[in-house]
Scaffold this motif. Structure first.
Motif, PDB file in Angstrom:
ATOM      1  N   ASP A   7       0.980  -1.090  -0.191  1.00 49.79           N
ATOM      2  CA  ASP A   7      -0.120  -0.093  -0.121  1.00 49.79           C
ATOM      3  C   ASP A   7       0.909   1.340  -0.006  1.00 49.79           C
ATOM      4  O   ASP A   7       1.949   1.123   0.621  1.00 49.79           O
ATOM      5  CB  ASP A   7      -0.910  -0.086   1.260  1.00 49.79           C
ATOM      6  CG  ASP A   7      -1.768  -0.883   1.288  1.00 49.79           C
ATOM      7  OD1 ASP A   7      -2.461  -1.371   0.229  1.00 49.79           O
ATOM      8  OD2 ASP A   7      -2.327  -1.309   2.311  1.00 49.79           O
ATOM      9  N   ARG A  24      -0.210  -3.017   9.300  1.00 56.30           N
ATOM     10  CA  ARG A  24       0.302  -3.895   8.071  1.00 56.30           C
ATOM     11  C   ARG A  24       1.100  -4.959   8.628  1.00 56.30           C
ATOM     12  O   ARG A  24       0.870  -6.122   8.193  1.00 56.30           O
ATOM     13  CB  ARG A  24       1.091  -2.995   7.044  1.00 56.30           C
ATOM     14  CG  ARG A  24       1.547  -3.946   5.830  1.00 56.30           C
ATOM     15  CD  ARG A  24       2.184  -3.342   4.800  1.00 56.30           C
ATOM     16  NE  ARG A  24       2.998  -4.366   4.043  1.00 56.30           N
ATOM     17  CZ  ARG A  24       2.581  -4.982   2.972  1.00 56.30           C
ATOM     18  NH1 ARG A  24       1.200  -4.814   2.889  1.00 56.30           N
ATOM     19  NH2 ARG A  24       3.153  -5.906   2.428  1.00 56.30           N
ATOM     20  N   TRP A  60      -8.036  -2.283   9.047  1.00 52.54           N
ATOM     21  CA  TRP A  60      -7.053  -2.835   8.021  1.00 52.54           C
ATOM     22  C   TRP A  60      -7.300  -4.092   7.083  1.00 52.54           C
ATOM     23  O   TRP A  60      -7.222  -4.164   6.137  1.00 52.54           O
ATOM     24  CB  TRP A  60      -5.868  -3.139   8.648  1.00 52.54           C
ATOM     25  CG  TRP A  60      -4.601  -3.485   7.498  1.00 52.54           C
ATOM     26  CD1 TRP A  60      -3.673  -2.438   6.884  1.00 52.54           C
ATOM     27  CD2 TRP A  60      -4.185  -4.490   7.179  1.00 52.54           C
ATOM     28  NE1 TRP A  60      -2.718  -2.762   6.333  1.00 52.54           N
ATOM     29  CE2 TRP A  60      -3.189  -4.383   6.177  1.00 52.54           C
ATOM     30  CE3 TRP A  60      -4.600  -5.897   7.283  1.00 52.54           C
ATOM     31  CZ2 TRP A  60      -2.541  -5.368   5.527  1.00 52.54           C
ATOM     32  CZ3 TRP A  60      -4.083  -6.738   6.631  1.00 52.54           C
ATOM     33  CH2 TRP A  60      -2.862  -6.598   5.653  1.00 52.54           C
ATOM     34  N   HIS A  64      -8.556  -4.674   3.056  1.00 51.46           N
ATOM     35  CA  HIS A  64      -7.743  -5.638   2.214  1.00 51.46           C
ATOM     36  C   HIS A  64      -8.467  -7.031   2.166  1.00 51.46           C
ATOM     37  O   HIS A  64      -7.875  -8.142   2.596  1.00 51.46           O
ATOM     38  CB  HIS A  64      -6.302  -6.124   2.833  1.00 51.46           C
ATOM     39  CG  HIS A  64      -5.549  -4.565   3.099  1.00 51.46           C
ATOM     40  ND1 HIS A  64      -5.780  -3.673   3.922  1.00 51.46           N
ATOM     41  CD2 HIS A  64      -4.468  -4.029   2.241  1.00 51.46           C
ATOM     42  CE1 HIS A  64      -4.878  -2.551   3.790  1.00 51.46           C
ATOM     43  NE2 HIS A  64      -4.381  -2.850   2.711  1.00 51.46           N
ATOM     44  N   TRP A  67      -6.840 -10.327   0.307  1.00 52.60           N
ATOM     45  CA  TRP A  67      -5.268 -10.618   0.660  1.00 52.60           C
ATOM     46  C   TRP A  67      -5.140 -12.234   1.291  1.00 52.60           C
ATOM     47  O   TRP A  67      -5.908 -12.426   1.927  1.00 52.60           O
ATOM     48  CB  TRP A  67      -4.680  -9.722   1.448  1.00 52.60           C
ATOM     49  CG  TRP A  67      -4.300  -8.387   0.866  1.00 52.60           C
ATOM     50  CD1 TRP A  67      -5.142  -7.698  -0.285  1.00 52.60           C
ATOM     51  CD2 TRP A  67      -3.093  -7.453   0.961  1.00 52.60           C
ATOM     52  NE1 TRP A  67      -4.552  -6.664  -0.465  1.00 52.60           N
ATOM     53  CE2 TRP A  67      -3.298  -6.267  -0.260  1.00 52.60           C
ATOM     54  CE3 TRP A  67      -2.098  -7.485   1.695  1.00 52.60           C
ATOM     55  CZ2 TRP A  67      -2.382  -5.426  -0.142  1.00 52.60           C
ATOM     56  CZ3 TRP A  67      -1.019  -6.402   1.779  1.00 52.60           C
ATOM     57  CH2 TRP A  67      -1.312  -5.471   0.728  1.00 52.60           C
ATOM     58  N   ILE A  70      -6.400 -13.115   4.821  1.00 52.40           N
ATOM     59  CA  ILE A  70      -7.252 -12.392   5.320  1.00 52.40           C
ATOM     60  C   ILE A  70      -8.124 -12.971   6.245  1.00 52.40           C
ATOM     61  O   ILE A  70      -8.731 -12.274   7.263  1.00 52.40           O
ATOM     62  CB  ILE A  70      -7.659 -11.398   4.437  1.00 52.40           C
ATOM     63  CG1 ILE A  70      -8.216 -10.045   4.960  1.00 52.40           C
ATOM     64  CG2 ILE A  70      -8.880 -12.026   3.763  1.00 52.40           C
ATOM     65  CD1 ILE A  70      -6.903  -9.413   5.625  1.00 52.40           C
TER      66      ILE A  70
END
Length: 232
Positions: A7, A24, A60, A64, A67, A70
């Protein structure tokens, strides 16, 4: 080493070295953890260090959605806690919830007597059943500390709490915890509804149960109220 999308703004400079932002970094660790339990441990310890808040991580993950890993990160956040003080406490909490899904567990919640005096802060407490759990690591084998532990257990029991103590070997398999928790809950039922304890703090008590509360402390308050971090 890993190759993954980045990002914009996902790194910051610390002492001249580019490092990932905490949300992150913790998200990555939770996504790639070997098991869901270890993902929760990683998240809990990042929260305990006040690196991120649970809301930061939820946001977060929401940003996302596709991903790798996740879903594991999302599942970890559902059972993570901002006030777990050690990895083993987290593992014990997850075992407890596996055995007793309906338990209303709180972590390291101060317990007071009816006069408002602080009695103890058990590692885990089922608010409905009045069953507390303690995890004793190797440091609790010290003679001086052991004497204090026993006195604290006696104080909690005198107020009507059922307290069960666990050690590392208890976390290796599901069976021991299930059996001993069952016995503790049975004792709590047999002892009736006597409840001389409360988790409602007296006026002026400073809570440190959340990341935001701990971040708001002054330096002197951190020295006073977060001493358990030095002990750990």
């Amino acid at each position: 080493m890993t190759r993954e999308r980045m990002d914009e703004g996902a790194t910051t400079i610390l002492d001249g070295i580019p490092v990932h932002t905490p949300d992150r970094a913790v998200g990555w660790a939770a996504r790639y953890a070997a098991t869901l339990t270890e993902a929760v441990v990683l998240v809990d310890m990042a929260l305990a260090a006040d690196l991120v808040t649970l809301d930061d991580l939820v946001l977060w993950c929401a940003l996302h959605p596709s991903w790798t890993g996740i879903e594991q990160a999302r599942q970890a956040l559902l059972v993570s806690d901002e006030n777990s003080w050690s990895p083993q406490e987290t593992r014990l909490r997850l075992r407890w919830l596996d055995a007793r899904p309906s338990a209303r567990l709180v972590t390291n919640r101060p317990v007071f007597d009816r006069a408002g005096q602080h009695v103890a802060t058990p590692d885990l407490l089922d608010l409905d059943a009045g069953v507390a759990g303690e995890y004793d690591g190797d440091s609790h084998l010290d003679r001086g500390r052991r004497a204090g532990d026993l006195a604290r257990l006696a104080r909690m029991r005198s107020l009507g709490l059922e307290v069960e103590t666990f050690v590392a070997g208890d976390l290796a398999a599901r069976g021991p915890i299930v059996g001993r928790l069952g016995a503790a809950y049975a004792r709590a039922i047999r002892s009736g509804v006597r409840r001389e304890w409360t988790v409602t703090p007296p006026p002026g008590w400073t809570s440190t149960s959340t990341v935001e509360e701990r971040r708001a402390l002054t330096a002197s308050q951190q020295q006073r109220f977060l001493g358990y971090r030095r002990a750990a």
